[in-house]
Design an enzyme around this catalytic site. Structure first.
Site, PDB file in Angstrom:
ATOM      1  CE  LYS A  26      38.752  51.636  51.150  1.00 35.88           C
ATOM      2  NZ  LYS A  26      39.427  50.442  50.739  1.00 35.88           N
ATOM      3  N   GLY A  51      47.364  52.075  45.995  1.00 36.38           N
ATOM      4  CA  GLY A  51      48.628  51.405  46.308  1.00 36.38           C
ATOM      5  C   GLY A  51      49.579  51.344  45.124  1.00 36.38           C
ATOM      6  CG  ASP A  65      42.649  44.227  43.950  1.00 35.58           C
ATOM      7  OD1 ASP A  65      43.011  44.448  45.124  1.00 35.58           O
ATOM      8  OD2 ASP A  65      43.205  44.755  42.958  1.00 35.58           O
ATOM      9  CB  THR A  67      47.952  45.203  45.292  1.00 35.58           C
ATOM     10  OG1 THR A  67      48.622  44.292  44.412  1.00 35.58           O
ATOM     11  CG2 THR A  67      49.000  45.972  46.083  1.00 35.58           C
ATOM     12  N   GLY A  68      46.919  45.443  48.376  1.00 35.88           N
ATOM     13  CA  GLY A  68      46.390  46.393  49.363  1.00 35.88           C
ATOM     14  C   GLY A  68      46.046  45.698  50.667  1.00 35.88           C
ATOM     15  CB  SER A  69      45.059  47.032  53.966  1.00 36.49           C
ATOM     16  OG  SER A  69      43.951  47.807  53.558  1.00 36.49           O
ATOM     17  CE  LYS A 124      41.781  47.332  41.765  1.00 35.20           C
ATOM     18  NZ  LYS A 124      42.234  47.348  43.164  1.00 35.20           N
ATOM     19  N   GLY A 125      44.161  51.888  42.663  1.00 37.71           N
ATOM     20  CA  GLY A 125      45.502  52.408  42.436  1.00 37.71           C
ATOM     21  C   GLY A 125      46.058  53.221  43.584  1.00 37.71           C
ATOM     22  CD  GLU A 155      45.478  47.013  41.998  1.00 38.04           C
ATOM     23  OE1 GLU A 155      45.758  46.840  43.183  1.00 38.04           O
ATOM     24  OE2 GLU A 155      44.888  48.027  41.590  1.00 38.04           O
TER      25      GLU A 155
END
Ligand code: 5RP
Length: 224
Positions: A125, A101, A85, A32-34, A98-99, A107
């Site tokens: 990152k 989003g 991911d 999930t995410g951009s 992570k998280g 995930e």
């Protein structure tokens, strides 16, 4: 290259990484995410060549379906060959936060079912020590204040992410000022607080492969 171009480059690299495995029985785990979205968009052209995907959020489910990719239940998908991911932070051991989003729990579950976790991220990152990005914690709503008090005892500064409800109907606390010297120990400690569903440290099960987008190209690191 700007950050979006770096994300696009790692999405392309991830497609190259998994393309030889796209066969009629293949089910992919999708994050999930951009950055994950850019990967999903590229995966669209392979719809029909593989069985489908298990998604880590309602948002990714919708995006996958929109491209004609079947979205399957994890409970009937067995072990997945790959989970792809992004991350909010990643270190040299391919442990992650992570998280950002709010999809951390699903995930972590989908990642747990994958043989290989491919992390795709731009080089902003990459960190020497995890913890600059506020660590998300998914909590059962009625436990939120209790969990926050326990986090304060651990030296963290918990902030309720107001207005956010996870796909599981829970709430998110973001933890500022957590010094993460030992990510695996911290992950276990936080998950031991009653009312915590899970936290955004992916250390016990980190990534196996990191595709990191840098100005001079995509750097590939494989631990396993
Ligand atoms: C969502 C996540 C994402 O992987 C993380 O926030 C990175 O997102 P982006 O690719 O948009 O930078 O953990 O819960």
């Amino acid at each position: 290259m700007n950050q979006d171009e770096l994300k696009a480059a790692v999405a392309d690299a991830a497609i190259k990484e998994i393309e030889p495995w796209l066969e009629k029985d293949t089910v992919l785990g999708i994050g999930t995410g951009s950055t994950a979205n850019l990967f999903i968009d590229r995966l669209g052209k392979f719809a029909g060549r593989f069985k489908g995907a298990v998604a880590s959020s309602d948002a990714s489910t919708k995006r996958l379906k929109g491209l004609g990719i079947d979205v399957l239940e994890l409970n009937s998908s067995g072990t997945l060959p790959f989970y792809i991911d992004g991350a909010d932070e990643v270190n040299a051991h391919l442990q992650m936060i992570k998280g950002g989003g709010a999809a951390l729990t699903r995930e972590k579950i989908v990642a747990a079912c994958a043989e290989r976790f491919i992390c795709i991220a731009d080089d902003s990152k990459y960190v020497a020590q995890l913890g600059h990005f506020p660590l998300p914690i998914e909590v059962i709503p009625m436990a939120r204040s209790y969990v926050a008090r326990e986090l304060v005892k651990l030296g963290a500064e918990p902030v309720y992410r107001e207005g956010v409800v996870t796909d599981n109907g829970n709430q998110i606390i973001d933890c500022y000022d957590v010094m993460i010297d030992d990510p695996k120990a911290m992950e276990a400690t936080l998950n031991g607080i009653v009312g915590v569903v899970t936290n955004g440290l992916f250390a016990a099960r980190g990534a196996d492969v990191l595709l990191l987008g840098k100005e001079d190209g995509v750097e590939r690191t494989a631990l396993r």
